[in-house]
Design a protein around this motif. Structure first.
Motif, mmCIF file in Angstrom:
data_model
loop_
_atom_site.group_PDB
_atom_site.id
_atom_site.type_symbol
_atom_site.label_atom_id
_atom_site.label_comp_id
_atom_site.label_asym_id
_atom_site.label_seq_id
_atom_site.Cartn_x
_atom_site.Cartn_y
_atom_site.Cartn_z
ATOM 1 N N UNK A 42 0.804 -1.215 0.000
ATOM 2 C CA UNK A 42 0.000 0.000 0.000
ATOM 3 C C UNK A 42 0.843 1.273 0.000
ATOM 4 N N UNK A 43 2.165 1.163 -0.154
ATOM 5 C CA UNK A 43 3.022 2.337 -0.278
ATOM 6 C C UNK A 43 2.810 2.984 -1.651
ATOM 7 N N UNK A 44 3.177 4.239 -1.814
ATOM 8 C CA UNK A 44 2.996 4.894 -3.118
ATOM 9 C C UNK A 44 3.640 4.109 -4.249
ATOM 10 N N UNK A 45 2.856 3.770 -5.246
ATOM 11 C CA UNK A 45 3.367 2.984 -6.360
ATOM 12 C C UNK A 45 3.440 1.503 -6.092
ATOM 13 N N UNK A 46 3.110 1.074 -4.861
ATOM 14 C CA UNK A 46 3.120 -0.339 -4.520
ATOM 15 C C UNK A 46 4.511 -0.869 -4.243
ATOM 16 N N UNK A 47 4.572 -2.112 -3.813
ATOM 17 C CA UNK A 47 5.862 -2.766 -3.588
ATOM 18 C C UNK A 47 6.455 -3.193 -4.929
ATOM 19 N N UNK A 48 7.730 -3.493 -4.926
ATOM 20 C CA UNK A 48 8.433 -3.959 -6.134
ATOM 21 C C UNK A 48 9.188 -5.231 -5.771
ATOM 22 N N UNK A 224 -0.803 7.713 -8.667
ATOM 23 C CA UNK A 224 -1.947 8.616 -8.618
ATOM 24 C C UNK A 224 -3.151 8.039 -9.331
ATOM 25 N N UNK A 225 -4.212 8.820 -9.358
ATOM 26 C CA UNK A 225 -5.483 8.428 -9.937
ATOM 27 C C UNK A 225 -6.147 9.667 -10.524
ATOM 28 N N UNK A 226 -7.005 9.468 -11.518
ATOM 29 C CA UNK A 226 -7.715 10.610 -12.095
ATOM 30 C C UNK A 226 -9.046 10.881 -11.396
ATOM 31 N N UNK A 227 -9.284 10.185 -10.267
ATOM 32 C CA UNK A 227 -10.519 10.377 -9.507
ATOM 33 C C UNK A 227 -10.214 11.142 -8.221
ATOM 34 N N UNK A 228 -10.722 12.371 -8.069
ATOM 35 C CA UNK A 228 -10.441 13.145 -6.850
ATOM 36 C C UNK A 228 -10.884 12.437 -5.570
ATOM 37 N N UNK A 229 -11.900 11.568 -5.681
ATOM 38 C CA UNK A 229 -12.387 10.874 -4.488
ATOM 39 C C UNK A 229 -11.388 9.858 -3.946
ATOM 40 N N UNK A 230 -10.352 9.561 -4.732
ATOM 41 C CA UNK A 230 -9.354 8.598 -4.286
ATOM 42 C C UNK A 230 -8.334 9.202 -3.332
ATOM 43 N N UNK A 231 -8.412 10.511 -3.102
ATOM 44 C CA UNK A 231 -7.415 11.173 -2.275
ATOM 45 C C UNK A 231 -7.993 11.552 -0.927
ATOM 46 N N UNK A 232 -7.248 11.234 0.117
ATOM 47 C CA UNK A 232 -7.644 11.615 1.464
ATOM 48 C C UNK A 232 -7.367 13.097 1.678
ATOM 49 N N UNK A 233 -8.066 13.683 2.624
ATOM 50 C CA UNK A 233 -7.785 15.071 2.993
ATOM 51 C C UNK A 233 -6.406 15.156 3.629
ATOM 52 N N UNK A 234 -5.699 16.209 3.319
ATOM 53 C CA UNK A 234 -4.362 16.425 3.873
ATOM 54 C C UNK A 234 -4.456 17.407 5.027
ATOM 55 N N UNK A 235 -4.052 17.024 6.234
ATOM 56 C CA UNK A 235 -4.161 17.941 7.373
ATOM 57 C C UNK A 235 -3.336 19.210 7.222
ATOM 58 N N UNK A 246 -5.295 15.510 -11.531
ATOM 59 C CA UNK A 246 -4.895 16.008 -12.843
ATOM 60 C C UNK A 246 -3.395 15.915 -13.056
ATOM 61 N N UNK A 247 -2.641 16.159 -11.974
ATOM 62 C CA UNK A 247 -1.179 16.203 -12.035
ATOM 63 C C UNK A 247 -0.621 15.297 -10.942
ATOM 64 N N UNK A 248 0.375 14.453 -11.237
ATOM 65 C CA UNK A 248 0.910 13.577 -10.181
ATOM 66 C C UNK A 248 1.525 14.381 -9.042
ATOM 67 N N UNK A 249 1.199 13.967 -7.797
ATOM 68 C CA UNK A 249 1.671 14.687 -6.617
ATOM 69 C C UNK A 249 3.088 14.300 -6.234
#
Length: 258
Positions: A42-48, A224-235, A246-249
């Motif tokens: 579940x890390x960014x980009x998944x495990x390798x 990333x994902x093109x769906x805004x609902x896939x992102x948690x709120x950032x404190x 729209x743009x990779x974070x």
């Protein structure tokens, strides 16, 4: 204009208590604060797994460990030895508290990622999360990472995606050119004595520096994902779901010492 290392250390010493409070804000009473391992599925980009099947039994160093969350998470995943290095004594105090809460074996030392207080050929894995953009001498930092890694050791690091950094996160308007690289200062809080100093680079700059330091680049990931609902709120309110869709974070490199 002060030295970037000194300015960033001052900022993180001032900011550490507030930053860690934000990081832990959603932790329920009696629960352990979050300490994610950067190598799990579940890390960014998944495990390798083709590059690093597991950290179990390995010697691991975190370059710029901050509050120690990734180091503690990696120790909790079964790494044999974990060392976190950071310039901020304030952040390291939080890292040691977190280690003790989890009851894992991890050592935290104060030091500069461009001059690591560590022996050569001492680690199987090195990693860094959102730190290298604050390092002015990227080439020396990566050379130091190569020095402390054994042959075929793995280096993994994330930085803010250079393309995302071109946008104002509030207006989502493009502010400057992708080709405008160099030093930039970010005010975190008007009450702090220091600003964050970052260095804007192109994706190719990171790739070239890795190769020049003695690494084979195995993966370049832009999770990333093109769906805004896939992102948690950032404190910290530095991220905007619509912009991240729209743009990779973030940008993540997996490299192997040759």
């Amino acid at each position: 204009m002060g030295d970037a290392r000194t300015e960033n250390r001052r900022l993180w010493d001032e900011w550490s208590d507030d930053f860690q409070a934000l990081w832990n804000a959603d932790t329920a009473d009696g629960d352990l604060p979050p300490a994610p391992c950067p190598f799990t599925a579940d890390a960014p980009g998944g495990s390798q797994p083709e590059i690093l099947p597991s950290v179990e039994g390995l010697d691991v160093v975190e370059l710029g460990c901050g509050g120690g969350q990734a180091s503690v998470g990696t120790a909790d995943e079964g790494a044999d030895r974990v060392v976190g290095v950071d310039v901020s004594s304030g952040q390291l105090a939080h890292a040691r508290k977190l280690r003790d809460l989890y009851g894992v074996d991890a050592r935290f030392v104060e030091g500069d990622v461009t001059h690591l207080p560590l022996a050569a050929d001492a680690f199987d894995v090195a990693f860094s999360g959102w730190v290298l953009q604050m390092v002015g001498d990227l080439e020396t930092c990566l050379t130091e990472a190569r020095r402390v890694l054994r042959d075929d050791g793995v280096l993994v690091f994330d930085v803010p995606h250079p393309f995302y950094e071109l946008f104002d996160p509030a207006s989502e308007a493009l502010e400057r050119s992708y080709h405008a690289t160099g030093r930039r200062e970010i005010t975190i809080d008007e009450d702090y004595d220091a600003d964050m100093v970052v260095f804007d680079r192109k994706v190719g700059d990171y790739h070239r520096a890795l190769v020049d330091a003695g690494f084979d680049v195995e993966r370049v990931l832009e999770p990333g994902s093109d769906d805004p609902d896939d992102y948690d709120d950032d404190p910290l309110e530095s991220n905007r779901p619509e912009l991240m869709a729209t743009v990779p974070r973030s940008l993540r490199f997996w490299a192997v010492a040759n």
